[in-house]
Write a protein that holds these residues in place. Sequence first.
Motif, PDB file in Angstrom:
ATOM      1  N   CYS A 281      11.065  15.933  91.276  1.00  0.00           N
ATOM      2  CA  CYS A 281      11.393  17.730  90.367  1.00  0.00           C
ATOM      3  C   CYS A 281      12.137  17.130  89.454  1.00  0.00           C
ATOM      4  O   CYS A 281      13.362  16.651  89.518  1.00  0.00           O
ATOM      5  CB  CYS A 281      11.577  18.707  91.318  1.00  0.00           C
ATOM      6  SG  CYS A 281      12.186  20.088  91.287  1.00  0.00           S
ATOM      7  N   VAL A 282      11.855  18.358  88.142  1.00  0.00           N
ATOM      8  CA  VAL A 282      12.405  18.003  87.621  1.00  0.00           C
ATOM      9  C   VAL A 282      13.242  18.997  86.148  1.00  0.00           C
ATOM     10  O   VAL A 282      12.221  20.146  86.831  1.00  0.00           O
ATOM     11  CB  VAL A 282      12.754  16.151  85.853  1.00  0.00           C
ATOM     12  CG1 VAL A 282      12.088  15.257  86.351  1.00  0.00           C
ATOM     13  CG2 VAL A 282      11.789  17.407  85.367  1.00  0.00           C
ATOM     14  N   PRO A 283      14.400  19.644  85.506  1.00  0.00           N
ATOM     15  CA  PRO A 283      15.054  20.487  84.889  1.00  0.00           C
ATOM     16  C   PRO A 283      13.335  20.917  84.698  1.00  0.00           C
ATOM     17  O   PRO A 283      13.069  19.524  83.730  1.00  0.00           O
ATOM     18  CB  PRO A 283      15.716  19.828  84.528  1.00  0.00           C
ATOM     19  CG  PRO A 283      16.705  18.676  85.158  1.00  0.00           C
ATOM     20  CD  PRO A 283      14.976  17.898  85.447  1.00  0.00           C
ATOM     21  N   ILE A 284      12.963  21.742  84.556  1.00  0.00           N
ATOM     22  CA  ILE A 284      12.259  22.431  83.392  1.00  0.00           C
ATOM     23  C   ILE A 284      11.833  21.725  82.196  1.00  0.00           C
ATOM     24  O   ILE A 284      10.393  21.246  81.424  1.00  0.00           O
ATOM     25  CB  ILE A 284      11.733  23.950  83.702  1.00  0.00           C
ATOM     26  CG1 ILE A 284      10.303  24.072  83.269  1.00  0.00           C
ATOM     27  CG2 ILE A 284      12.630  24.932  83.130  1.00  0.00           C
ATOM     28  CD1 ILE A 284       9.610  25.214  83.739  1.00  0.00           C
ATOM     29  N   SER A 285      13.095  21.669  81.399  1.00  0.00           N
ATOM     30  CA  SER A 285      12.678  21.539  80.583  1.00  0.00           C
ATOM     31  C   SER A 285      12.491  20.068  79.799  1.00  0.00           C
ATOM     32  O   SER A 285      12.344  19.573  78.637  1.00  0.00           O
ATOM     33  CB  SER A 285      14.372  21.392  79.339  1.00  0.00           C
ATOM     34  OG  SER A 285      15.550  20.463  79.949  1.00  0.00           O
TER      35      SER A 285
ATOM     36  N   LEU B 211      15.095  10.426  88.324  1.00  0.00           N
ATOM     37  CA  LEU B 211      16.107  10.883  87.818  1.00  0.00           C
ATOM     38  C   LEU B 211      16.868  10.441  86.508  1.00  0.00           C
ATOM     39  O   LEU B 211      18.106  11.179  86.026  1.00  0.00           O
ATOM     40  CB  LEU B 211      16.337   9.381  89.107  1.00  0.00           C
ATOM     41  CG  LEU B 211      16.666   9.725  90.483  1.00  0.00           C
ATOM     42  CD1 LEU B 211      16.848   7.989  90.925  1.00  0.00           C
ATOM     43  CD2 LEU B 211      16.715  10.878  90.829  1.00  0.00           C
TER      44      LEU B 211
ATOM     45  N   GLY C 107      17.807  13.906  84.948  1.00  0.00           N
ATOM     46  CA  GLY C 107      18.177  14.670  86.075  1.00  0.00           C
ATOM     47  C   GLY C 107      17.960  15.513  87.110  1.00  0.00           C
ATOM     48  O   GLY C 107      18.198  16.434  86.686  1.00  0.00           O
ATOM     49  N   GLY C 108      16.849  15.042  87.470  1.00  0.00           N
ATOM     50  CA  GLY C 108      16.265  15.226  88.805  1.00  0.00           C
ATOM     51  C   GLY C 108      16.058  15.109  89.771  1.00  0.00           C
ATOM     52  O   GLY C 108      17.419  13.483  90.191  1.00  0.00           O
ATOM     53  N   THR C 109      15.123  14.959  90.358  1.00  0.00           N
ATOM     54  CA  THR C 109      15.437  14.248  92.425  1.00  0.00           C
ATOM     55  C   THR C 109      14.178  13.790  91.945  1.00  0.00           C
ATOM     56  O   THR C 109      13.112  13.657  92.039  1.00  0.00           O
ATOM     57  CB  THR C 109      15.815  15.505  93.002  1.00  0.00           C
ATOM     58  OG1 THR C 109      15.670  14.854  94.066  1.00  0.00           O
ATOM     59  CG2 THR C 109      14.122  16.682  93.289  1.00  0.00           C
ATOM     60  N   CYS C 110      14.252  12.496  93.305  1.00  0.00           N
ATOM     61  CA  CYS C 110      12.600  11.452  94.103  1.00  0.00           C
ATOM     62  C   CYS C 110      12.059  12.646  94.946  1.00  0.00           C
ATOM     63  O   CYS C 110      10.839  12.769  94.947  1.00  0.00           O
ATOM     64  CB  CYS C 110      13.531  10.202  94.284  1.00  0.00           C
ATOM     65  SG  CYS C 110      14.877  10.482  95.859  1.00  0.00           S
TER      66      CYS C 110
ATOM     67  N   GLU D  30      20.199   8.451  93.643  1.00  0.00           N
ATOM     68  CA  GLU D  30      20.086   9.502  93.658  1.00  0.00           C
ATOM     69  C   GLU D  30      21.261  10.098  93.728  1.00  0.00           C
ATOM     70  O   GLU D  30      21.944  10.473  92.750  1.00  0.00           O
ATOM     71  CB  GLU D  30      18.522  10.778  93.771  1.00  0.00           C
ATOM     72  CG  GLU D  30      19.263  11.508  93.791  1.00  0.00           C
ATOM     73  CD  GLU D  30      17.784  12.911  94.262  1.00  0.00           C
ATOM     74  OE1 GLU D  30      16.757  12.125  94.127  1.00  0.00           O
ATOM     75  OE2 GLU D  30      17.916  14.191  94.313  1.00  0.00           O
ATOM     76  N   LEU D  31      21.780   9.782  94.987  1.00  0.00           N
ATOM     77  CA  LEU D  31      23.673  10.164  94.940  1.00  0.00           C
ATOM     78  C   LEU D  31      24.417   9.701  94.960  1.00  0.00           C
ATOM     79  O   LEU D  31      25.560   9.925  94.679  1.00  0.00           O
ATOM     80  CB  LEU D  31      23.208  10.599  96.583  1.00  0.00           C
ATOM     81  CG  LEU D  31      22.659  11.261  97.688  1.00  0.00           C
ATOM     82  CD1 LEU D  31      22.577  11.635  98.528  1.00  0.00           C
ATOM     83  CD2 LEU D  31      23.378  12.927  96.851  1.00  0.00           C
TER      84      LEU D  31
END
Lengths: 455, 455
Positions: free
Chosen positions: A340-344, A404, A407-410, A427-428
């Motif tokens: 999942c990533v920022p939509i931009s 990552l 700016g997203g998550t795995c 990620e963290l």
Amino acid sequence: DFVEALRAVVGAPNVSTATAVREQHGHDESMHPCAPPDVVVWPQAVGQVQELAALCHRCRVPMVPFGTGTGLEGGVNAVQGGVCFDLSRMDAIAELSLEDFSVTVEPGVTRKALNKHLRGTGLWFPVDPGADASLCGMAATGASGTNAVRYGTMRPNVLNLRVVLPDGRLLHTAGPGRQPRKRAAGYDLTSLFVGSEGTLGFLTQATLRLHPLPEATAVTIASFPSVGAAVACTVQVLQAAVPVARIEFLDEVMADACSRFSGMGLPVAATLLLELHGSQRSLAEQQQQTEEIVRQNGGSGLAWAEGQEEREQLWSMRHNAWYAALALRPGCQGYSTDVCVPISRLPEVVVETKQDLQASNITGPMVGHVGDGNFHCILIFNSQDPEEAQRIHAFTQRLGRRALAAGGTCTGEHGVGLGKRALLQEELGPEGLDTLRSIKAALDPHNLMNPGKVL
Amino acid sequence: DFVEALRAVVGAPNVSTATAVREQHGHDESMHPCAPPDVVVWPQAVGQVQELAALCHRCRVPMVPFGTGTGLEGGVNAVQGGVCFDLSRMDAIAELSLEDFSVTVEPGVTRKALNKHLRGTGLWFPVDPGADASLCGMAATGASGTNAVRYGTMRPNVLNLRVVLPDGRLLHTAGPGRQPRKRAAGYDLTSLFVGSEGTLGFLTQATLRLHPLPEATAVTIASFPSVGAAVACTVQVLQAAVPVARIEFLDEVMADACSRFSGMGLPVAATLLLELHGSQRSLAEQQQQTEEIVRQNGGSGLAWAEGQEEREQLWSMRHNAWYAALALRPGCQGYSTDVCVPISRLPEVVVETKQDLQASNITGPMVGHVGDGNFHCILIFNSQDPEEAQRIHAFTQRLGRRALAAGGTCTGEHGVGLGKRALLQEELGPEGLDTLRSIKAALDPHNLMNPGKVL
Ligand SMILES: Cc1cc2nc3c(=O)[nH]c(=O)nc-3n(C[C@H](O)[C@H](O)[C@H](O)COP(=O)(O)OP(=O)(O)OC[C@H]3O[C@@H](n4cnc5c(N)ncnc54)[C@H](O)[C@@H]3O)c2cc1C
Ligand SMILES: Cc1cc2nc3c(=O)[nH]c(=O)nc-3n(C[C@H](O)[C@H](O)[C@H](O)COP(=O)(O)OP(=O)(O)OC[C@H]3O[C@@H](n4cnc5c(N)ncnc54)[C@H](O)[C@@H]3O)c2cc1C
């Protein structure tokens, strides 16, 4: 001995050490080969879960909660052996309150069973991960799915959880019997247990928030000249505050596979499947707004399905994505990986990922809950071929790192389980992981709950 | 010495031991008499917060985060002395992303400052606790307010938090620089720190979710024959899936006080103030649906304010509730107490509470975010009179217990602070409190962060 003690709690028929039963496995065996527990137990009541847990705790035996086994990251694998708690026989639906929009369910209740139970009440539970998972399992993985863009993921839809802690004590995350719609009373234990993937305790009851059924529903499908155009369309729909209920992306490979699998004749193109909910009148306006935005982005093919049958046909095409993908390489297995990533950042991440798939010679159609910037590659491979399995694994790690870097998550919804542990560390960072570890150590000091997962 | 060491970090002008400064206090002094810290520091950058925290940690000195001091439960009182960290001078607004509907703010940024900054972008941040609180302070208390029924509380609107841990280490709750709209990667640290009231660390940056501004807005006010009728109207509006943005309840005492304070001439009756957001066309439909439901429940007085000025007049009447209440007994102080119950239990809880107020001879108009089952009594009393203060305290505890007995919480949005600790124990029970305590001990083993609060 120990197994006798288990039998004494739940009765002999509810304990099994038979190989076939122990090797019962989830949907994810292509990526996470079966690691059977030593024993499977089927408790029938929360008191039994408490006694069983206390027993395992005293004997320092690992415990693995099992919902419906639809998880995709090896969460139910007993990598350190121990006792698998199959909670499917605790399946009461209690305390439905229509005025409060709430219901309390046990771990054996699946989302479809709940929605069937709710028929005629005017209410429903919208979180929909495709699979007919148990609602407590969905809480355990922090599941979401197609409706999350409008109704949220599991997290905001769980009001309270009854948890059996690793030593057998009973915790109500929002206090016993409570279900206010909001709370500011102490740390949010409910949100802590949502997404804990069985590593902090057993979810033996969930109080859920229900939603009013929409008066009218309309679904459409549109083809776009590019991924960028489909994503731009999504952003503009959200910016225009169209209260879109579902907005699903299929890349051209997925659209083609689905189309052929379901005999639909869709163009081979980046595709959006959109669902709108509202009153009859507001729906007309939403449709018009949506159509305009779709057209402005070069989308075509729009036709609205409003009847239930037509709508179900479109969604069954979408929900068959898994089988449509498998049909691309008969005899192979599938693994659905999730970021999942920022939509931009979505267009660039999708385009790079498609290049990576091609360069790696991997069949991996893409499908995504694009309103949240969340997408999956359904990777089709021969799990018997170690070279290919290795290639899939390496691709998955690269995809995670790409998310990552953007700016997203795995993982936006499938969870960490066995498969994403290394990525979670990246990620963290060390402070984040240390913090997770100290929470785990505080609540499960002997590391008995689903050991080897997440952390 | 220690104060010199603090000065070495932030510069002498940013450290004060002056009595007047130390006694600077929040809005809640009537209930929670000032307990000044030994020193106040004004860090200017996150690195300074880290160094200061590390210093306090080494010397085992308590630390108290301070936002804008609008909290209502004594959260900023330095009950064990120590260093107050006033974070108001870190006030950068960074990384506004219009496409991602997100923004990152430092602790000195208030919600009004943010919304001013957002003007012209088509986006806004809807969480509105009335007071112009700092957004990090709002995250720290898990604030909500009038718009929560539609846009949620702080919790679902915080995507990431940059936290300075008690020993000075830096934690990003969703990983450094990340802001996906949803995550299933490990325990939800963001939700853990939201509502932690300064007891787990300093929130030195918050990444927030923004929302598209509605195209059109309409506000109305209606009077009802009874509390039950006003609540029934609320439930039916929600059941009809009218996407109401705000639905505020005023009991007849509050309605009368507000009306007189603002010169409005409202009936002395249970009152609802409703706000709708939508497109021009959808608004018309929402208004019609709302009107029907209001009438069915015996409501009257409906007239829609659509112009900005008219709307602001209605809301300023509501936001002046505090002063309108104080005006009922000039020279006295106020304390706003907060509970939240399942909405089906609201009528009986409100009616019993009104009887209790009368029997206890307390002036306490009621105002509530009724769509969430959340309400406040603004208790007006002479805090110099120990008997009266004691009576107010006893009433508050009874109200909390009444909310608990109805399946609710002792605080829906103001937090626990100093005032609700005993009630929190009753709300969660021993296992719940133990769990909170083990989390606190894991993250703040020396109990240095805001000691004496929450737990
Ligand atoms: C075809 C397909 C499509 C899918 N699409 C989506 C999607 O779009 N979105 C999405 O979010 N997911 C999706 N999933 C994943 C899956 O449905 C979810 O992970 C689901 O939430 C798991 O629920 P379960 O009951 O099957 O849990 P299981 O698979 O049994 O367990 C999953 C994890 O949760 C733990 N667990 C289960 N029950 C409990 C309990 N009662 N207490 C404590 N721990 C427990 C287990 O130990 C394990 O770690 C999909 C799966 C399939 C097969
Ligand atoms: C007239 C009035 C009406 C109100 N109405 C509402 C309402 O409707 N809904 C609602 O939710 N609240 C309401 N409040 C309460 C108040 O606005 C909230 O509690 C607010 O969220 C506190 O923000 P603050 O910056 O003022 O925090 P402070 O008062 O400075 O601090 C509050 C607590 O948070 C901690 N804290 C503050 N900043 C940080 C930080 N950066 N890092 C870590 N900890 C921190 C403090 O240590 C303290 O424990 C109202 C207050 C007033 C005065």
